[in-house]
Design a protein around this motif. Structure first.
Motif, PDB file in Angstrom:
ATOM      1  N   ASP A  16     -18.304  31.150 -30.994  1.00 49.29           N
ATOM      2  CA  ASP A  16     -17.122  32.221 -31.354  1.00 49.29           C
ATOM      3  C   ASP A  16     -15.915  32.625 -30.537  1.00 49.29           C
ATOM      4  OD1 ASP A  16     -17.777  32.986 -34.781  1.00 49.29           O
ATOM      5  OD2 ASP A  16     -19.975  33.754 -33.391  1.00 49.29           O
ATOM      6  N   ARG A  17     -14.493  32.618 -30.265  1.00 44.82           N
ATOM      7  CA  ARG A  17     -13.989  32.787 -29.566  1.00 44.82           C
ATOM      8  C   ARG A  17     -13.928  34.090 -28.691  1.00 44.82           C
ATOM      9  NH1 ARG A  17      -8.570  30.422 -29.347  1.00 44.82           N
ATOM     10  NH2 ARG A  17      -7.133  32.337 -29.651  1.00 44.82           N
ATOM     11  N   THR A  18     -13.473  34.608 -27.628  1.00 42.95           N
ATOM     12  CA  THR A  18     -13.993  36.503 -28.244  1.00 42.95           C
ATOM     13  C   THR A  18     -12.998  36.989 -27.904  1.00 42.95           C
ATOM     14  OG1 THR A  18     -13.629  35.736 -25.303  1.00 42.95           O
ATOM     15  CG2 THR A  18     -16.508  35.874 -26.373  1.00 42.95           C
ATOM     16  N   THR A  19     -12.402  37.358 -29.005  1.00 46.59           N
ATOM     17  CA  THR A  19     -10.542  37.696 -29.166  1.00 46.59           C
ATOM     18  C   THR A  19     -10.867  38.592 -29.760  1.00 46.59           C
ATOM     19  OG1 THR A  19     -10.808  36.483 -30.986  1.00 46.59           O
ATOM     20  CG2 THR A  19      -9.181  35.530 -28.376  1.00 46.59           C
ATOM     21  N   GLY A  20     -12.134  39.203 -30.491  1.00 48.34           N
ATOM     22  CA  GLY A  20     -12.294  40.548 -31.132  1.00 48.34           C
ATOM     23  C   GLY A  20     -13.419  40.654 -31.724  1.00 48.34           C
ATOM     24  N   GLN A  21     -14.158  41.637 -32.598  1.00 50.23           N
ATOM     25  CA  GLN A  21     -15.636  41.890 -32.721  1.00 50.23           C
ATOM     26  C   GLN A  21     -15.738  40.646 -34.389  1.00 50.23           C
ATOM     27  OE1 GLN A  21     -16.851  45.592 -33.991  1.00 50.23           O
ATOM     28  NE2 GLN A  21     -16.003  46.739 -32.240  1.00 50.23           N
ATOM     29  N   ASP A  65     -13.596  42.287 -22.161  1.00 49.95           N
ATOM     30  CA  ASP A  65     -14.296  43.016 -22.329  1.00 49.95           C
ATOM     31  C   ASP A  65     -14.501  42.698 -24.042  1.00 49.95           C
ATOM     32  OD1 ASP A  65     -13.492  44.932 -21.034  1.00 49.95           O
ATOM     33  OD2 ASP A  65     -11.540  45.134 -22.038  1.00 49.95           O
ATOM     34  N   ASN A  66     -14.692  41.640 -24.792  1.00 48.78           N
ATOM     35  CA  ASN A  66     -14.983  41.403 -26.697  1.00 48.78           C
ATOM     36  C   ASN A  66     -16.538  40.136 -25.994  1.00 48.78           C
ATOM     37  OD1 ASN A  66     -13.856  42.644 -28.329  1.00 48.78           O
ATOM     38  ND2 ASN A  66     -11.839  41.264 -28.115  1.00 48.78           N
ATOM     39  N   VAL A  67     -16.656  39.434 -24.694  1.00 52.53           N
ATOM     40  CA  VAL A  67     -17.661  38.689 -24.744  1.00 52.53           C
ATOM     41  C   VAL A  67     -18.743  39.742 -24.827  1.00 52.53           C
ATOM     42  CG1 VAL A  67     -18.872  38.203 -22.743  1.00 52.53           C
ATOM     43  CG2 VAL A  67     -17.065  37.049 -22.390  1.00 52.53           C
ATOM     44  N   ARG A 299     -26.961  47.502 -33.560  1.00 49.53           N
ATOM     45  CA  ARG A 299     -25.544  47.311 -32.963  1.00 49.53           C
ATOM     46  C   ARG A 299     -25.884  48.656 -31.886  1.00 49.53           C
ATOM     47  NH1 ARG A 299     -20.044  46.777 -31.364  1.00 49.53           N
ATOM     48  NH2 ARG A 299     -19.356  44.658 -31.348  1.00 49.53           N
ATOM     49  N   GLU A 300     -25.328  49.125 -32.517  1.00 49.45           N
ATOM     50  CA  GLU A 300     -25.230  50.531 -31.446  1.00 49.45           C
ATOM     51  C   GLU A 300     -26.813  50.536 -30.969  1.00 49.45           C
ATOM     52  OE1 GLU A 300     -25.663  53.244 -34.772  1.00 49.45           O
ATOM     53  OE2 GLU A 300     -23.756  53.603 -35.588  1.00 49.45           O
ATOM     54  N   GLN A 301     -28.240  50.384 -30.836  1.00 47.96           N
ATOM     55  CA  GLN A 301     -29.621  50.503 -29.776  1.00 47.96           C
ATOM     56  C   GLN A 301     -28.425  49.712 -29.021  1.00 47.96           C
ATOM     57  OE1 GLN A 301     -32.269  49.266 -32.691  1.00 47.96           O
ATOM     58  NE2 GLN A 301     -32.884  51.625 -33.252  1.00 47.96           N
ATOM     59  N   TYR A 302     -28.067  48.500 -28.871  1.00 46.47           N
ATOM     60  CA  TYR A 302     -28.223  47.440 -28.029  1.00 46.47           C
ATOM     61  C   TYR A 302     -27.190  47.857 -26.849  1.00 46.47           C
ATOM     62  CZ  TYR A 302     -30.898  44.068 -29.360  1.00 46.47           C
ATOM     63  OH  TYR A 302     -32.102  43.191 -30.368  1.00 46.47           O
ATOM     64  N   ALA A 303     -25.931  48.668 -27.689  1.00 46.38           N
ATOM     65  CA  ALA A 303     -24.484  48.763 -26.799  1.00 46.38           C
ATOM     66  C   ALA A 303     -24.749  50.327 -25.853  1.00 46.38           C
ATOM     67  CB  ALA A 303     -23.839  49.590 -28.076  1.00 46.38           C
ATOM     68  N   ARG A 304     -25.786  50.988 -26.613  1.00 48.51           N
ATOM     69  CA  ARG A 304     -26.272  51.658 -25.301  1.00 48.51           C
ATOM     70  C   ARG A 304     -27.277  50.781 -23.896  1.00 48.51           C
ATOM     71  NH1 ARG A 304     -30.602  53.429 -29.639  1.00 48.51           N
ATOM     72  NH2 ARG A 304     -28.867  55.589 -30.926  1.00 48.51           N
ATOM     73  N   ASP A 305     -27.207  50.030 -23.992  1.00 48.01           N
ATOM     74  CA  ASP A 305     -27.307  49.027 -22.485  1.00 48.01           C
ATOM     75  C   ASP A 305     -26.658  48.437 -22.270  1.00 48.01           C
ATOM     76  OD1 ASP A 305     -29.249  48.572 -20.248  1.00 48.01           O
ATOM     77  OD2 ASP A 305     -31.318  48.553 -21.472  1.00 48.01           O
ATOM     78  N   PRO A 306     -25.574  48.144 -22.067  1.00 48.41           N
ATOM     79  CA  PRO A 306     -24.665  47.064 -21.522  1.00 48.41           C
ATOM     80  C   PRO A 306     -25.338  46.395 -20.118  1.00 48.41           C
ATOM     81  CG  PRO A 306     -23.569  48.792 -21.505  1.00 48.41           C
ATOM     82  CD  PRO A 306     -25.065  49.355 -21.765  1.00 48.41           C
TER      83      PRO A 306
END
Length: 340
Positions: A16-21, A65-67, A299-306
């Protein structure tokens, strides 16, 4: 997509292109099949940041950022980095080198005739003021596919011309070196077609149109999106007969609701009259809330450790680069560019 036709011998390249969620359209179009396919064959998932820059050169930070955001979406839906190789396109320079060779195998006229490119140029209003990188990205996409000798590329119907052009490049290269180095790929279209309509009834769910439901949508965002959904503009009273065809709520129920018999019953009732939009929207909302809640939580769980997510991408990119480098070496050897 007929998953039964895909075997352990196949190599899948998608991304996917990294232009947004990512949103529900991506989920229907490819994501849920990627989760299944990772247990069947070798799968490479490309975070297409370099491709995103072909029409986002003024939005470097958004693309960068969207990567992370797209990687979080992959993990949230159940992509396992131990089973699928997730990598960052711009960090595999072998792809760029392959692209440069492939550009010698395709003409400007042929690129301009590509139906996908023609449509996207029109959508963006480029006319003749086309960024060269945008015009030539079919060659870059061919590099992405052939670098991993992908035999399967899941795409929407609108992207099939891109795979056809990739295979043209493959055939021309193999003919030019008089040996089979590169592999042709097969485009596989998802079961529900290439597109999920936007909540406003437009043919395509698109971030740029603001008519999406993202995979990370909160309960309130889902609720509000369903309330805004396009139904039948002539269904003014509950007692009135309503039209199901083109009614976005029923389109989504067809795709996401597990009880097809119940959906068929609602359709019949709606057509006869006596079933209000509020009732069917409530059913759809409950369905989407149940679908997206576990995805949002993961997703929230993974986002805690970028940092851990980026380390995963580093590992995947190193793995992908080794494969791409081996293909590039074969290509250069076939062209006689292996000087020492």
């Amino acid at each position: 997509m007929n998953l039964d036709s895909i075997t352990a011998k196949d190599i899948i390249l998608t991304g996917d292109r990294t232009t947004g969620q990512l949103h529900l359209g991506h989920y229907v179009g490819s994501l849920r099949n990627r989760v299944i396919l990772q247990d069947r064959c070798r799968q490479f998932l490309l975070l297409a940041d370099a491709q995103a820059l072909t029409d986002n050169m003024g939005n470097y930070l958004k693309v960068r950022d969207n990567v992370l955001q797209v990687a979080l979406d992959y993990l949230a839906v159940g992509i396992d980095p131990e089973k699928s190789t997730i990598f960052i396109q711009s960090l595999v320079p072998e792809l760029t080198e392959l692209s440069s060779y492939y550009l010698n195998l395709v003409t400007v006229a042929r690129l301009e005739r590509n139906p996908t490119i023609k449509d996207e140029i029109k959508q963006r209003g480029y006319e003749r003021d086309i960024p060269a990188g945008f015009l030539t990205y079919p060659a870059a996409q061919a590099a992405d596919i052939t670098a991993f000798k992908a035999s399967i590329v899941p795409v929407g119907e609108d992207q099939i011309p891109m795979i056809e052009q990739t295979n043209e490049i493959v055939r021309r290269f193999n003919a030019s070196v008089d040996q089979t180095v590169l592999v042709e790929a097969r485009a596989v279209v998802p079961e529900h077609g290439s597109r999920l309509p936007g909540i406003d009834g437009k043919a395509k769910m698109s971030k740029s149109l603001g008519n999406t439901i993202t995979l990370s949508a909160t309960p309130d965002e889902i609720r509000q999106a369903v309330k805004m959904m396009y139904t039948d503009p002539n269904h003014l009273r509950v007692a009135d007969p309503g039209q199901v065809e083109g009614n976005v709520v029923f389109t989504y129920l067809d795709v996401f609701h597990s009880d097809t018999a119940q959906v068929a019953e609602w359709k019949d009732h709606y057509r006869r009259g006596g079933l209000g939009d509020t009732v069917i929207k409530k059913q759809l909302e409950e369905c989407l809330q149940a679908l997206l809640e576990p995805t949002r939580t993961r997703r929230e769980q993974y986002a805690r450790d970028p940092a851990a997510v980026m380390e995963m991408l580093k590992t995947g990119t190193q793995r992908a680069r080794a494969v791409a480098a081996a293909t590039l070496a074969e290509v250069k050897a076939a062209m006689g560019l292996n000087y020492y």
